[in-house]
Design a protein around this motif. Structure first.
Motif, mmCIF file in Angstrom:
data_model
loop_
_atom_site.group_PDB
_atom_site.id
_atom_site.type_symbol
_atom_site.label_atom_id
_atom_site.label_comp_id
_atom_site.label_asym_id
_atom_site.label_seq_id
_atom_site.Cartn_x
_atom_site.Cartn_y
_atom_site.Cartn_z
ATOM 1 N N ALA A 98 25.712 4.110 14.268
ATOM 2 C CA ALA A 98 25.020 3.983 14.349
ATOM 3 C C ALA A 98 23.742 4.759 13.791
ATOM 4 N N GLU A 99 23.184 5.812 13.569
ATOM 5 C CA GLU A 99 22.309 5.969 13.000
ATOM 6 C C GLU A 99 22.328 5.844 10.853
ATOM 7 N N TYR A 100 23.154 5.798 10.656
ATOM 8 C CA TYR A 100 23.393 5.265 9.476
ATOM 9 C C TYR A 100 23.115 3.585 9.589
ATOM 10 N N ILE A 101 23.299 2.878 9.704
ATOM 11 C CA ILE A 101 23.209 2.019 9.999
ATOM 12 C C ILE A 101 21.437 1.505 10.196
ATOM 13 N N GLY A 102 21.299 2.021 11.436
ATOM 14 C CA GLY A 102 19.677 1.930 11.316
ATOM 15 C C GLY A 102 18.809 2.798 10.444
ATOM 16 N N ALA A 103 19.213 3.816 9.711
ATOM 17 C CA ALA A 103 18.489 4.312 8.553
ATOM 18 C C ALA A 103 18.807 3.600 7.706
ATOM 19 N N ALA A 104 20.477 3.060 6.534
ATOM 20 C CA ALA A 104 19.331 1.491 6.047
ATOM 21 C C ALA A 104 18.346 0.634 5.782
ATOM 22 N N MET A 105 19.098 0.276 7.142
ATOM 23 C CA MET A 105 17.318 -0.963 8.097
ATOM 24 C C MET A 105 16.089 0.072 7.301
ATOM 25 N N LEU A 106 16.132 1.250 8.074
ATOM 26 C CA LEU A 106 14.713 1.955 7.736
ATOM 27 C C LEU A 106 14.298 1.592 6.242
ATOM 28 N N LEU A 107 15.735 1.595 5.031
ATOM 29 C CA LEU A 107 15.386 1.725 3.936
ATOM 30 C C LEU A 107 15.077 0.879 3.262
ATOM 31 N N ALA A 108 15.936 -0.210 4.114
ATOM 32 C CA ALA A 108 14.507 -1.669 3.193
ATOM 33 C C ALA A 108 13.562 -2.212 3.722
ATOM 34 N N LEU A 109 13.304 -0.969 4.471
ATOM 35 C CA LEU A 109 11.756 -1.900 5.048
ATOM 36 C C LEU A 109 11.235 -1.014 4.409
ATOM 37 N N LEU A 110 11.388 -0.031 3.831
ATOM 38 C CA LEU A 110 10.493 0.968 3.030
ATOM 39 C C LEU A 110 10.442 0.013 1.523
ATOM 40 N N SER A 111 10.910 0.257 1.446
ATOM 41 C CA SER A 111 11.496 -0.253 -0.517
ATOM 42 C C SER A 111 10.500 -2.093 -0.618
ATOM 43 N N GLY A 112 10.682 -2.803 0.441
ATOM 44 C CA GLY A 112 9.792 -3.619 0.945
ATOM 45 C C GLY A 112 8.093 -3.465 1.194
ATOM 46 N N LEU A 113 7.852 -3.145 1.579
ATOM 47 C CA LEU A 113 6.404 -2.244 2.290
ATOM 48 C C LEU A 113 6.153 -1.814 0.661
ATOM 49 N N LEU A 114 7.417 -0.227 0.111
ATOM 50 C CA LEU A 114 6.598 -0.163 -0.712
ATOM 51 C C LEU A 114 6.637 -0.844 -1.883
ATOM 52 N N LEU A 115 7.226 -2.069 -2.376
ATOM 53 C CA LEU A 115 7.681 -3.584 -3.701
ATOM 54 C C LEU A 115 5.793 -3.865 -3.835
ATOM 55 N N SER A 116 5.876 -4.473 -1.612
ATOM 56 C CA SER A 116 5.038 -5.742 -1.899
ATOM 57 C C SER A 116 3.503 -4.947 -2.096
ATOM 58 N N VAL A 117 3.346 -3.465 -1.623
ATOM 59 C CA VAL A 117 1.968 -2.720 -2.208
ATOM 60 C C VAL A 117 1.945 -3.084 -3.411
ATOM 61 N N MET A 118 3.121 -2.096 -4.245
ATOM 62 C CA MET A 118 2.825 -2.616 -5.745
ATOM 63 C C MET A 118 2.190 -4.320 -6.282
ATOM 64 N N ALA A 119 2.567 -4.893 -5.701
ATOM 65 C CA ALA A 119 2.235 -6.601 -5.703
ATOM 66 C C ALA A 119 0.839 -6.468 -5.742
ATOM 67 N N VAL A 120 0.698 -6.018 -4.457
ATOM 68 C CA VAL A 120 -1.286 -6.157 -3.785
ATOM 69 C C VAL A 120 -1.651 -5.401 -4.896
ATOM 70 N N LEU A 121 -1.143 -4.848 -5.349
ATOM 71 C CA LEU A 121 -2.075 -3.391 -5.927
ATOM 72 C C LEU A 121 -1.998 -3.583 -8.187
ATOM 73 N N ARG A 122 -0.933 -4.714 -7.913
ATOM 74 C CA ARG A 122 -0.215 -4.673 -9.391
ATOM 75 C C ARG A 122 -0.121 -3.897 -9.687
ATOM 76 N N LEU A 123 0.446 -3.123 -9.535
ATOM 77 C CA LEU A 123 1.800 -1.724 -10.398
ATOM 78 C C LEU A 123 2.958 -1.945 -10.582
ATOM 79 N N GLY A 124 3.059 -3.091 -11.092
ATOM 80 C CA GLY A 124 4.183 -3.836 -11.624
ATOM 81 C C GLY A 124 4.826 -2.733 -13.269
ATOM 82 N N PHE A 125 3.401 -2.155 -13.528
ATOM 83 C CA PHE A 125 3.565 -1.363 -15.074
ATOM 84 C C PHE A 125 4.291 0.048 -14.494
ATOM 85 N N LEU A 126 4.415 0.061 -12.974
ATOM 86 C CA LEU A 126 4.980 2.019 -13.124
ATOM 87 C C LEU A 126 6.940 1.624 -13.777
#
Length: 595
Positions: A98-126
């Motif tokens: 259960a901890e592993y599954i929850g961490a996988a979902m958290l990893l997806a959330l972090l990845s989604g937030l990072l990508l969304s912030v990069m989009a708003v700040l136009r950081l695709g060049f990274l």
């Protein structure tokens, strides 16, 4: 700001018609048949319950359809991202817990937030910091590592590890415990999938099917393998004989759930989430741009960042895992005639129906079949020949590719890709720290200047013409000083040094300090420093400093004009040629200021 800038669906949606719907529906049917076994397999690869792969293929597709700009990119779990997910989570929690599954979902959330912030700040060049050789080495190594890691399911033995140094000894020690029925199922699945990938389409064409129909049927090869395997295991009770099966898969659509919201865990997973985001973005954009170019369409990197970001956020809240655009399924989507992202919406509907209706039928699906599906899929990503091509062209890029390949295989996924990125940047700094500088002379009868070591040219004894073929910045500023010092010391008759700056796109503060020091030293030696062919943006930079006031010489629009002013007696010109060149320049409207 137009709303359609962030919602590309408003553009294609207003022109959507029945023809588009029929094309998208057909493509969705084919991709759904392909995505069901892949989703199950890639969730298993990530160390998660197989059903999470299906969950990650529903809401994320809807989110990407709203915000993504590619008309044909198919989003979902992919092999490389699943491997990175497993590499990030397995050291922390037992796989499947259960901890592993929850961490996988958290990893997806972090990845989604990072990508969304990069989009708003136009950081695709990274993502540009992931060079092509590094990405190629990473993908090839990941394919090899994934394939070897799946052998345990084919052999029916236990083995674990993040690198070949961990996996191979365990596989070797487990060979005496090979489970015969599991091995037979795995080998038969491998043989069928490999044959179907290469030979099924030509066979169906010989039987009378069109190339398109034969290709679409061939794509369903893994589905047939699943059906036959489930029937065989059920009929022969092979699960009772020790064949490991998928087991019970929850039936019904996933509910909206919160991932594990643990700040300490989030900070621990943040580096892995960033790498997953960058790798997924690079893979998606590469595929999206390739497919868009075939139809003379365009994709917007910022929209891709937002589309992938919202897709991962949707995966996090619907019990899924990190997702991105997959190469194989996107190509299938394109070949099947998908016209808009609605194909992804229809695919999500197909996966949702499968989750509601078909999951009980998958109870006796052997894990060996899913492992065979993964092996056949990832080995197509391995391109070791590219290492030889890269090495032949550029040993520095080849070294970065080789370091990434060996790092992923022998140390681990995250360490390997960081090693490749770091080595690429270090080699770039090393290469540009000693830029190519050529003493140039006039090509007789023309206004062109070329390297004295490569061409038969005319040199002026009193004017040294030095072409700099690199931007001037802090790693090479001292090298420029040393090189000029050597040349002036070896040419005591020189009274003018002209830096030909046609290859200089930047002069940073360190290089400016070096140029000021060069001016002072040359003046002491009785030599004047001049510049020629300075580009407009660089000239704008110099105007913002006091350098031009301190410069002992002049700034010339061309090297020819510099020699014409400083040493006209050494120029060899063809009057007719020169007049024609001037006439052509006048017709072209060449500006008088440096560019």
């Amino acid at each position: 700001m137009k709303l359609s800038r962030w919602l590309p669906c408003l553009d294609w949606g207003r022109h959507y018609n029945r023809h588009h719907a029929s094309q998208d529906g057909l493509a969705a049917l084919i991709v759904t048949l392909m995505l069901i076994p892949q989703s199950l397999a890639y969730a298993m690869l990530a160390g998660l319950p197989p059903v999470m792969g299906l969950y990650a293929s529903i809401l994320p597709l809807l989110a990407y359809a709203l915000f993504g700009s590619s008309r044909t990119l198919a989003v979902g779990p992919v092999a490389v991202v699943s491997l990175m997910t497993a590499a990030a989570l397995q050291p922390l929690f037992p796989a499947g817990s259960a901890e592993y599954i929850g961490a996988a979902m958290l990893l997806a959330l972090l990845s989604g937030l990072l990508l969304s912030v990069m989009a708003v700040l136009r950081l695709g060049f990274l993502a540009n910091f992931l060079s092509h050789p590094v990405v190629s080495g990473f993908i090839s190594a990941s394919g090899i590592l994934i394939a070897i890691g799946q052998l345990k399911h084919l052999l029916g033995i236990s083995a674990s590890g993040d690198s070949l140094l961990q996996l191979l000894p365990q596989l070797w020690r487990g060979l005496p415990a090979i489970h015969g029925p599991t091995l037979l199922i795995g080998l038969l699945s491998l043989a069928w999938l490999w044959w179907a990938r290469a030979q099924l389409k030509p066979l169906l064409q010989r039987l009378g099917l069109s190339a398109t129909a034969a290709g679409n049927v061939a794509k369903a090869g893994p589905v047939l393998a699943i059906i036959v395997a489930v029937v065989g295991v059920t009929g022969l009770n092979l699960d009772q004989a020790g064949v490991k099966v998928v087991g019970s898969i929850p039936q019904g659509l996933p509910g909206l759930t919160l991932p594990t919201l643990d700040l300490d865990l989030a900070m621990q997973l943040l580096p892995a989430a960033l790498l997953i985001s960058l790798v997924g973005f690079v893979e998606s954009v590469s595929v999206g741009q390739t497919l868009a170019a075939k139809r003379r369409q365009r994709i917007q990197p910022d929209n891709e960042l937002l589309g992938l970001g919202t897709a991962n956020i949707a995966a996090a809240f619907s019990g899924g895992l990190p997702v991105t655009g997959g190469f194989a399924r996107s190509v299938v989507n394109y070949d099947a005639g998908a016209q808009t992202p609605m194909a992804g919406v229809f695919t999500a509907v197909g996966i949702a129906l499968s989750v509601m209706l078909l999951t009980p039928l998958l109870h006796n699906l052997p894990q060996a079949v899913l492992a065979a599906t993964i092996i056949v899929a990832v080995l197509s990503l391995v391109d070791l020949a590219s290492l030889k091509r890269t090495w032949r062209y550029s040993r520095q890029d080849g070294a970065a590719q080789l370091a990434t390949l060996l790092g992923v295989l022998l140390i681990g996924v995250e360490t390997g890709i960081l090693l490749g990125m770091g080595l690429s940047l270090l080699l770039f700094l090393w290469r540009t720290s000693k830029p190519h500088m050529a003493v140039v002379g006039q090509v007789p009868g023309s206004e062109h200047f070329r390297n004295v070591e490569r061409f038969s040219v005319i040199e002026s004894p009193s004017v040294l013409s030095l072409r700099v073929d690199e931007s001037l910045y802090f790693p090479n500023a001292r090298y420029l000083e040393d090189r000029i010092g050597e040349l002036i010391a070896s040419r005591p008759q020189v009274r003018h040094l002209v830096l030909m700056c046609s290859g200089v796109n930047l002069i940073d503060a360190s290089a400016l300090d070096s140029l000021e020091a060069i001016v002072e030293r040359l003046q002491t030696a009785g030599v004047h420093l001049h510049l020629s062919e300075v580009k407009g943006p660089v000239m704008d930079q110099l105007h913002r400093s006091s350098f031009l006031d301190e410069l002992s010489g002049q700034v010339f629009i061309s090297q020819f004009e510099a020699l014409k002013t400083l040493s006209p007696q050494t120029l060899q010109t063809d009057p007719a040629c020169t007049e024609n060149q001037r006439h052509s320049a006048a017709q072209a409207g060449h500006p008088s200021s440096p560019k």
